[in-house]
Design a protein around this motif. Sequence first.
Motif, PDB file in Angstrom:
ATOM      1  N   GLY A  16      76.161  71.873  -6.077  1.00 37.37           N
ATOM      2  CA  GLY A  16      76.493  73.292  -6.262  1.00 37.37           C
ATOM      3  C   GLY A  16      75.266  74.177  -6.162  1.00 37.37           C
ATOM      4  O   GLY A  16      75.275  75.308  -6.631  1.00 37.37           O
ATOM      5  N   GLY A  17      74.210  73.676  -5.518  1.00 40.49           N
ATOM      6  CA  GLY A  17      72.946  74.420  -5.423  1.00 40.49           C
ATOM      7  C   GLY A  17      73.026  75.650  -4.536  1.00 40.49           C
ATOM      8  O   GLY A  17      72.114  76.469  -4.530  1.00 40.49           O
ATOM      9  N   GLY A  19      75.372  77.955  -4.854  1.00 36.52           N
ATOM     10  CA  GLY A  19      76.075  79.021  -5.566  1.00 36.52           C
ATOM     11  C   GLY A  19      75.110  80.010  -6.225  1.00 36.52           C
ATOM     12  O   GLY A  19      73.893  79.958  -6.011  1.00 36.52           O
ATOM     13  N   VAL A  21      74.191  80.563  -9.559  1.00 36.83           N
ATOM     14  CA  VAL A  21      73.196  79.960 -10.464  1.00 36.83           C
ATOM     15  C   VAL A  21      72.330  78.971  -9.670  1.00 36.83           C
ATOM     16  O   VAL A  21      71.121  78.870  -9.881  1.00 36.83           O
ATOM     17  N   GLY A  22      72.963  78.286  -8.714  1.00 33.44           N
ATOM     18  CA  GLY A  22      72.271  77.276  -7.908  1.00 33.44           C
ATOM     19  C   GLY A  22      71.045  77.826  -7.209  1.00 33.44           C
ATOM     20  O   GLY A  22      69.975  77.212  -7.240  1.00 33.44           O
ATOM     21  N   ARG A  41      79.070  71.156   0.105  1.00 32.70           N
ATOM     22  CA  ARG A  41      80.161  70.722   0.990  1.00 32.70           C
ATOM     23  C   ARG A  41      79.823  70.981   2.454  1.00 32.70           C
ATOM     24  O   ARG A  41      80.168  70.210   3.318  1.00 32.70           O
ATOM     25  N   ALA A  63      77.968  66.755   0.277  1.00 30.45           N
ATOM     26  CA  ALA A  63      78.640  66.074  -0.844  1.00 30.45           C
ATOM     27  C   ALA A  63      79.788  66.947  -1.318  1.00 30.45           C
ATOM     28  O   ALA A  63      79.663  68.166  -1.391  1.00 30.45           O
ATOM     29  N   ASN A  64      80.898  66.286  -1.597  1.00 32.76           N
ATOM     30  CA  ASN A  64      82.057  66.986  -2.145  1.00 32.76           C
ATOM     31  C   ASN A  64      82.442  66.228  -3.411  1.00 32.76           C
ATOM     32  O   ASN A  64      82.649  65.007  -3.361  1.00 32.76           O
ATOM     33  N   LEU A  84      76.146  71.852 -10.948  1.00 34.32           N
ATOM     34  CA  LEU A  84      76.458  73.283 -11.088  1.00 34.32           C
ATOM     35  C   LEU A  84      77.787  73.628 -10.431  1.00 34.32           C
ATOM     36  O   LEU A  84      78.066  74.793 -10.176  1.00 34.32           O
ATOM     37  N   VAL A  85      78.565  72.595 -10.126  1.00 33.34           N
ATOM     38  CA  VAL A  85      79.802  72.859  -9.381  1.00 33.34           C
ATOM     39  C   VAL A  85      80.882  73.394 -10.316  1.00 33.34           C
ATOM     40  O   VAL A  85      81.142  72.834 -11.380  1.00 33.34           O
ATOM     41  N   ILE A  87      84.642  76.199 -10.206  1.00 33.50           N
ATOM     42  CA  ILE A  87      85.500  77.130  -9.463  1.00 33.50           C
ATOM     43  C   ILE A  87      86.158  78.079 -10.458  1.00 33.50           C
ATOM     44  O   ILE A  87      86.365  77.720 -11.623  1.00 33.50           O
ATOM     45  N   VAL A  99      87.985  69.262  -9.608  1.00 31.90           N
ATOM     46  CA  VAL A  99      86.585  69.682  -9.422  1.00 31.90           C
ATOM     47  C   VAL A  99      85.798  69.632 -10.730  1.00 31.90           C
ATOM     48  O   VAL A  99      84.702  69.069 -10.788  1.00 31.90           O
ATOM     49  N   SER A 122      78.274  73.489 -18.008  1.00 30.36           N
ATOM     50  CA  SER A 122      79.670  73.726 -18.369  1.00 30.36           C
ATOM     51  C   SER A 122      79.832  75.217 -18.636  1.00 30.36           C
ATOM     52  O   SER A 122      79.255  76.052 -17.920  1.00 30.36           O
ATOM     53  N   TYR A 134      91.030  76.443 -16.844  1.00 31.42           N
ATOM     54  CA  TYR A 134      89.591  76.426 -16.562  1.00 31.42           C
ATOM     55  C   TYR A 134      88.859  75.844 -17.767  1.00 31.42           C
ATOM     56  O   TYR A 134      88.057  74.912 -17.639  1.00 31.42           O
ATOM     57  N   VAL A 159      78.825  84.594 -19.957  1.00 28.64           N
ATOM     58  CA  VAL A 159      78.858  85.187 -18.614  1.00 28.64           C
ATOM     59  C   VAL A 159      77.410  85.392 -18.128  1.00 28.64           C
ATOM     60  O   VAL A 159      76.547  85.822 -18.890  1.00 28.64           O
ATOM     61  N   VAL A 160      77.148  85.008 -16.868  1.00 30.79           N
ATOM     62  CA  VAL A 160      75.787  85.028 -16.345  1.00 30.79           C
ATOM     63  C   VAL A 160      75.592  86.297 -15.494  1.00 30.79           C
ATOM     64  O   VAL A 160      76.434  86.612 -14.656  1.00 30.79           O
TER      65      VAL A 160
HETATM   66  N1  LIG Z   1      78.508  82.619 -13.231  1.00 34.97           N
HETATM   67  C1  LIG Z   1      78.883  82.660 -14.494  1.00 34.97           C
HETATM   68  O1  LIG Z   1      79.022  83.743 -15.106  1.00 34.97           O
HETATM   69  C2  LIG Z   1      79.120  81.360 -15.252  1.00 34.97           C
HETATM   70  C3  LIG Z   1      79.413  81.435 -16.629  1.00 34.97           C
HETATM   71  C4  LIG Z   1      79.626  80.252 -17.347  1.00 34.97           C
HETATM   72  C5  LIG Z   1      79.555  79.029 -16.684  1.00 34.97           C
HETATM   73  N2  LIG Z   1      79.285  78.996 -15.341  1.00 34.97           N
HETATM   74  C6  LIG Z   1      79.234  77.679 -14.683  1.00 34.97           C
HETATM   75  O2  LIG Z   1      77.985  77.539 -14.041  1.00 34.97           O
HETATM   76  C7  LIG Z   1      78.150  76.747 -12.858  1.00 34.97           C
HETATM   77  C8  LIG Z   1      77.582  77.534 -11.669  1.00 34.97           C
HETATM   78  O3  LIG Z   1      78.298  78.766 -11.570  1.00 34.97           O
HETATM   79  P1  LIG Z   1      78.062  79.790 -10.350  1.00 34.97           P
HETATM   80  O4  LIG Z   1      78.351  81.134 -10.871  1.00 34.97           O
HETATM   81  O5  LIG Z   1      76.780  79.485  -9.691  1.00 34.97           O
HETATM   82  O6  LIG Z   1      79.269  79.355  -9.389  1.00 34.97           O
HETATM   83  P2  LIG Z   1      79.390  79.594  -7.817  1.00 34.97           P
HETATM   84  O7  LIG Z   1      78.479  80.647  -7.331  1.00 34.97           O
HETATM   85  O8  LIG Z   1      80.853  79.752  -7.528  1.00 34.97           O
HETATM   86  O9  LIG Z   1      78.900  78.207  -7.220  1.00 34.97           O
HETATM   87  C9  LIG Z   1      79.677  77.062  -7.339  1.00 34.97           C
HETATM   88  C10 LIG Z   1      79.144  75.991  -6.415  1.00 34.97           C
HETATM   89  O10 LIG Z   1      80.071  74.885  -6.462  1.00 34.97           O
HETATM   90  C11 LIG Z   1      80.256  74.422  -5.112  1.00 34.97           C
HETATM   91  N3  LIG Z   1      81.527  73.691  -5.002  1.00 34.97           N
HETATM   92  C12 LIG Z   1      82.787  74.136  -5.240  1.00 34.97           C
HETATM   93  N4  LIG Z   1      83.670  73.132  -5.070  1.00 34.97           N
HETATM   94  C13 LIG Z   1      82.957  72.027  -4.740  1.00 34.97           C
HETATM   95  C14 LIG Z   1      83.287  70.671  -4.455  1.00 34.97           C
HETATM   96  N5  LIG Z   1      84.551  70.234  -4.472  1.00 34.97           N
HETATM   97  N6  LIG Z   1      82.275  69.807  -4.198  1.00 34.97           N
HETATM   98  C15 LIG Z   1      80.989  70.215  -4.137  1.00 34.97           C
HETATM   99  N7  LIG Z   1      80.599  71.492  -4.400  1.00 34.97           N
HETATM  100  C16 LIG Z   1      81.586  72.385  -4.684  1.00 34.97           C
HETATM  101  C17 LIG Z   1      80.191  75.691  -4.290  1.00 34.97           C
HETATM  102  O11 LIG Z   1      79.899  75.389  -2.948  1.00 34.97           O
HETATM  103  P3  LIG Z   1      80.897  75.686  -1.718  1.00 34.97           P
HETATM  104  O12 LIG Z   1      80.161  76.644  -0.857  1.00 34.97           O
HETATM  105  O13 LIG Z   1      81.058  74.352  -1.100  1.00 34.97           O
HETATM  106  O14 LIG Z   1      82.185  76.244  -2.265  1.00 34.97           O
HETATM  107  C18 LIG Z   1      79.020  76.409  -4.964  1.00 34.97           C
HETATM  108  O15 LIG Z   1      77.793  75.919  -4.466  1.00 34.97           O
HETATM  109  C19 LIG Z   1      79.644  76.448 -12.742  1.00 34.97           C
HETATM  110  O16 LIG Z   1      79.917  75.199 -13.280  1.00 34.97           O
HETATM  111  C20 LIG Z   1      80.274  77.537 -13.595  1.00 34.97           C
HETATM  112  O17 LIG Z   1      81.530  77.139 -14.116  1.00 34.97           O
HETATM  113  C21 LIG Z   1      79.053  80.131 -14.618  1.00 34.97           C
END
Ligand SMILES: NC(=O)c1ccc[n+]([C@@H]2O[C@H](COP(=O)([O-])OP(=O)(O)OC[C@H]3O[C@@H](n4cnc5c(N)ncnc54)[C@H](OP(=O)(O)O)[C@@H]3O)[C@@H](O)[C@H]2O)c1
Length: 324
Positions: A16-17, A19, A21-22, A41, A63-64, A84-85, A87, A99, A122, A134, A159-160
Amino acid sequence: MTETPTSNDRLVTIYGGSGFVGRHAVRAFAQRGWRIRVAVRRPELAFHLQPLGRVGQIHAVQANLRYPDSVARALEDAEVAINLVGILYERGRQSFEAVQAAGAGAVAKAAAAAGTRLVHVSAIGADARSASGYARSKAAGEKAVSSAIREAVILRPSVVFGQEDDFFNRFAELARWLPALPLIGDGKTRFQPVFVGDVAAAIVAAAEERARPATVYELGGPEVKTFRELLELMLRVIGRGRLLVPLPFALARLQAFFLEFLPKPPLTRDQVRLLERDNVVSPKAEREGRTLKGLGFAPTSLEAILPSYLWRFRKTGQYARSAV
Ligand SMILES: NC(=O)c1ccc[n+]([C@@H]2O[C@H](COP(=O)([O-])OP(=O)(O)OC[C@H]3O[C@@H](n4cnc5c(N)ncnc54)[C@H](OP(=O)(O)O)[C@@H]3O)[C@@H](O)[C@H]2O)c1
């Protein structure tokens, strides 16, 4: 004589790098000299990560999380894995269960088999008894992680916020076009927004064994604010006055029902269920030092960061004025 590895010898695999946070985590690891394997993916879409490090420091592999073999391959020779994956809504085979529960388990099992340390991200609100799918899948993911690797560090952010965040950018964009913004649940839900740079720093600290093993950390910023207060602050920063219209949860759910038909729904019924609970660091985590402060970081305030990326939502001609 055994040599202590330098950061240059160290390889981290970040699922999930690509995304939000990634990207910040990749930059933080690059600054510490790690070699970074971004497991995504579609690696061909991860070129935007290259400028975050030196030539050859960052590379992407496929990787998926729904395919355990691909997960295991991405771990080869890595010292530590970061998951960091996540949805925000379900689509086809991308279900919360596949997921965030089974997928998290696949990473943990692969890491256990390879003897790789694991940092799992998480979310605050992860709860097996939650009304939200979720939140239930996040709890199931944590359980799968801890049963595969007892020592794993789990980080639960509120929330980030930060450049490219989902929350403030989305509402600032709405404020650009709409005369009024919806205050879901009358705007009373409390949040503790945490800066993405602080989350990335916590991830690196955990990867470098500067966190307590087998521990769940809750990551929040310095302030707790209601949904209404967050929207008011955002409006001040972008210099726009907008009506805030209370929208009770039942009505928000009804609206979300229709929005779920969109390919990328801006609101789902499951997200409304999440909003029914406060999203803040628990007093127990505070007491036990399972927080950013416990990791040695002073959390960054919203006021310090929001103007740096929300300026583009200000009316033309307002850029020069002070924002907050
Ligand atoms: N942002 C927030 O406010 C927040 C708050 C609390 C917790 N979190 C947690 O922090 C983590 C990172 O959040 P984020 O905001 O960076 O999320 P994000 O921007 O949506 O990134 C998620 C990543 O997961 C990948 N992914 C989705 N489905 C996948 C699969 N089946 N296999 C491999 N990779 C997959 C996505 O890549 P693709 O391009 O392949 O879809 C993307 O790189 C998550 O676990 C989220 O629940 C975030």
